[in-house]
Design an enzyme around this catalytic site. Structure first.
Site, PDB file in Angstrom:
ATOM      1  N   HIS A 124       6.855 -12.902   9.371  1.00 16.33           N
ATOM      2  CA  HIS A 124       6.794 -11.598   8.701  1.00 16.33           C
ATOM      3  C   HIS A 124       7.926 -11.531   7.689  1.00 16.33           C
ATOM      4  O   HIS A 124       8.994 -12.124   7.892  1.00 16.33           O
ATOM      5  CB  HIS A 124       6.925 -10.463   9.727  1.00 16.33           C
ATOM      6  CG  HIS A 124       6.619  -9.109   9.169  1.00 16.33           C
ATOM      7  ND1 HIS A 124       7.573  -8.335   8.548  1.00 16.33           N
ATOM      8  CD2 HIS A 124       5.466  -8.401   9.127  1.00 16.33           C
ATOM      9  CE1 HIS A 124       7.020  -7.201   8.154  1.00 16.33           C
ATOM     10  NE2 HIS A 124       5.748  -7.203   8.494  1.00 16.33           N
TER      11      HIS A 124
ATOM     12  N   HIS B  43      -1.841  -8.871   1.568  1.00 17.06           N
ATOM     13  CA  HIS B  43      -1.456  -7.653   2.282  1.00 17.06           C
ATOM     14  C   HIS B  43      -2.458  -7.327   3.386  1.00 17.06           C
ATOM     15  O   HIS B  43      -2.186  -7.535   4.558  1.00 17.06           O
ATOM     16  CB  HIS B  43      -1.326  -6.497   1.293  1.00 17.06           C
ATOM     17  CG  HIS B  43      -0.792  -5.221   1.883  1.00 17.06           C
ATOM     18  ND1 HIS B  43      -0.080  -5.182   3.061  1.00 17.06           N
ATOM     19  CD2 HIS B  43      -0.869  -3.923   1.460  1.00 17.06           C
ATOM     20  CE1 HIS B  43       0.267  -3.928   3.325  1.00 17.06           C
ATOM     21  NE2 HIS B  43      -0.213  -3.152   2.375  1.00 17.06           N
TER      22      HIS B  43
ATOM     23  N   ARG C  85       3.764  -4.255  17.594  1.00 16.31           N
ATOM     24  CA  ARG C  85       2.349  -3.900  17.461  1.00 16.31           C
ATOM     25  C   ARG C  85       1.458  -5.004  18.030  1.00 16.31           C
ATOM     26  O   ARG C  85       0.379  -4.721  18.579  1.00 16.31           O
ATOM     27  CB  ARG C  85       2.015  -3.624  15.995  1.00 16.31           C
ATOM     28  CG  ARG C  85       2.817  -2.465  15.386  1.00 16.31           C
ATOM     29  CD  ARG C  85       2.593  -2.351  13.889  1.00 16.31           C
ATOM     30  NE  ARG C  85       2.974  -3.578  13.197  1.00 16.31           N
ATOM     31  CZ  ARG C  85       2.715  -3.835  11.924  1.00 16.31           C
ATOM     32  NH1 ARG C  85       2.053  -2.947  11.189  1.00 16.31           N
ATOM     33  NH2 ARG C  85       3.096  -4.970  11.371  1.00 16.31           N
TER      34      ARG C  85
ATOM     35  N   SER D  26       0.821  -1.213   0.000  1.00 17.06           N
ATOM     36  CA  SER D  26       0.000   0.000   0.000  1.00 17.06           C
ATOM     37  C   SER D  26       0.850   1.256   0.000  1.00 17.06           C
ATOM     38  O   SER D  26       0.585   2.203  -0.757  1.00 17.06           O
ATOM     39  CB  SER D  26      -0.956   0.002   1.196  1.00 17.06           C
ATOM     40  OG  SER D  26      -0.269  -0.244   2.414  1.00 17.06           O
TER      41      SER D  26
ATOM     42  N   ASP E  82      -1.216  -8.908  12.896  1.00 15.45           N
ATOM     43  CA  ASP E  82      -2.472  -9.505  12.448  1.00 15.45           C
ATOM     44  C   ASP E  82      -2.947 -10.634  13.353  1.00 15.45           C
ATOM     45  O   ASP E  82      -4.122 -10.994  13.317  1.00 15.45           O
ATOM     46  CB  ASP E  82      -2.318 -10.028  11.018  1.00 15.45           C
ATOM     47  CG  ASP E  82      -1.974  -8.925  10.045  1.00 15.45           C
ATOM     48  OD1 ASP E  82      -2.674  -7.903  10.042  1.00 15.45           O
ATOM     49  OD2 ASP E  82      -0.983  -9.073   9.292  1.00 15.45           O
TER      50      ASP E  82
END
Length: 459
Positions: free
Chosen positions: A338, A292, A347, A262, A393
């Site tokens: 990742h 994504h 995060r 993005s 996620d």
């Protein structure tokens, strides 16, 4: 203020541009020549230095670990995770402004940091907040457009189309078409478009949600609330915990260096001088891709399927077996690993800590915590897995699910509202730095054979 005509909107924005500018634009005008001089000095001293070498494997394999982008707002380190203007996630949480009685950073403050490199004062923070409230009104034409979109459309399609619809009001496009802007001024008009886009995107996203999932029952904005809190309100979630969840979510997802799909797409399209609406619509389309922006949905589906198959009170041993079965079926464990990180995503830790403060006795949240302890040791036994640790996620979708958002397809829209912060800050600075159109070279299989094969010409 509810504006009902396009001409009134344009008059209002011209007034904003000509008269008030805002403290952030004033600060940017001070910073731009300083940063331009710094970049010129960097190029003069280091321009001929080699950043990295590129192998054929890297060229074919998605350009992993190829450092070929200049993106100044954030940096992703394999060990420490994301830093935004050199501040990590715990530091952002500590130093950025928060809502009254809140613990989560506010995105308005983060945007100031992304643009300037400094934490805003209370006056500076309040000025950005007020400016977004003024710019955020949607005219009746835009509302009618959103409400006319077919409900069968994916919400990310709706968001992309609405950004393209809003492009009619691009100040950069208007002055460029009229030949009234020179290259040193590009950033100022990109700034105006970026601020308008950021002010409007929560309202656009909320209207899409209410149109698609709630029979078009629209909830008006509450300008007493902050940017993220107002977004939660317009979605229909008014508990303080939910607002706090979105404040944190929108802050920690705001930027993740320039190489993700993005951010890179937005930067690439913007390098052709496509205005922020065109550029971010393209970025949103990239974010909609399953590899994504859909990862948190995949995590949630996987966890729900695990509970359906194994029942309640799942033992560690059963989770281990379920993980190994998933891998034997040729699938990955969603939310773990990742492309860059080699340790637990900060995060994820941020969201885990949020859940520990606010959520008790939720079986799905408890399962996330349990998986965090069980899954990495299992993945470590599989040699080809470089990073067995959870990424963001692994938790984000479960938080939205806990607070009642069960429309999985919409989760990526929330992500897009957040990622707009980083993408807009980068677009402004890309034009301020005068960065050229991006145009890397490409190679073919024949080129590879001729250059490295046995029959290559020896010079």
């Amino acid at each position: 203020m509810q504006v009902n005509s396009r001409s009134a909107v344009q008059m209002f924005y011209r007034s904003v541009y000509n008269n008030t500018h805002g403290l952030l634009k004033k600060r940017m005008r001070e910073l731009v020549p300083v940063k331009q001089a710094l970049l010129r000095d960097v190029r003069k001293r280091y321009g001929a230095k080699e950043v990295c070498k590129v192998t054929v494997d890297q060229a074919i394999g998605g350009m992993r670990n190829v450092f070929g982008l200049f993106y100044d707002a954030s940096l992703l380190d394999a060990k420490t995770g994301i830093t935004m203007r050199d501040y990590n996630i715990p530091e952002l949480q500590e130093y950025l402004q928060k809502a009254e009685n809140g613990h989560e950073p506010l995105p308005e403050a983060l945007f100031w940091l992304l643009c300037t490199g400094d934490f805003p004062s209370e006056q500076e923070f309040a000025d950005v907040q007020q400016e977004w409230k003024q710019r955020g009104q949607l005219d009746s034409e835009t509302q009618k457009f959103i409400l006319s979109l077919p409900k069968a459309a994916h919400p990310m399609t709706m968001l992309s189309q609405t950004l393209l619809f809003l492009q009619k009001d691009s100040q950069f496009q208007q002055v460029y078409d009229q030949g009234k802007v020179s290259k040193p001024q590009y950033w100022e008009y990109f700034y105006e478009d970026a601020m308008d886009l950021l002010a409007k995107i929560p309202r656009v996203a909320a209207l899409i949600y209410r149109h698609k999932y709630k029979n078009g029952e629209i909830i008006s904005a509450d300008d007493n609330l902050d940017w993220a809190g107002n977004y939660a309100h317009m979605l229909g979630y008014n508990k303080f915990e939910v607002r706090e969840c979105l404040r944190g979510y929108l802050s920690i997802h705001a930027d993740h260096e320039g190489g993700n799909v993005s951010a890179h797409t937005t930067h690439l399209v913007g390098s052709a001088l496509a205005d922020p609406y065109l550029s971010y619509s393209a970025g949103v389309n990239g974010l909609a891709g399953p590899l994504h922006g859909l990862a948190n949905q995949e995590v949630l589906k996987w966890l729900l399927e695990m509970r359906e198959e194994l029942g309640e009170n799942i033992s560690n041993e059963k989770i281990q077996d379920y993980v190994l079965t998933t891998i034997r079926e040729g699938k990955v464990i969603p939310g773990y690993g990742h492309a860059v990180l080699r340790y637990t995503d900060p995060r994820f830790i941020h969201q885990k800590d949020f859940a520990a403060r606010h959520i008790k006795d939720d079986p799905l949240v408890d399962l996330v915590r349990q998986c965090y302890h069980v899954i990495p040791p299992v993945l470590k036994t599989i040699g080809k897995i470089q990073n067995p640790w959870p990424n963001v996620d692994a938790h984000s979708g479960v938080l939205l699910y806990h607070y009642g958002m069960r429309e999985f397809q919409y989760y990526t829209v929330v992500f897009a509202v957040s990622r707009a912060l980083g993408c807009m800050a980068n677009l402004i600075w890309s034009r301020a730095f005068g960065l050229p159109i991006e145009r890397p070279g490409s190679i073919t299989m024949r080129w590879i054979e001729e250059k490295f094969g046995e029959n290559q010409n020896i010079k």
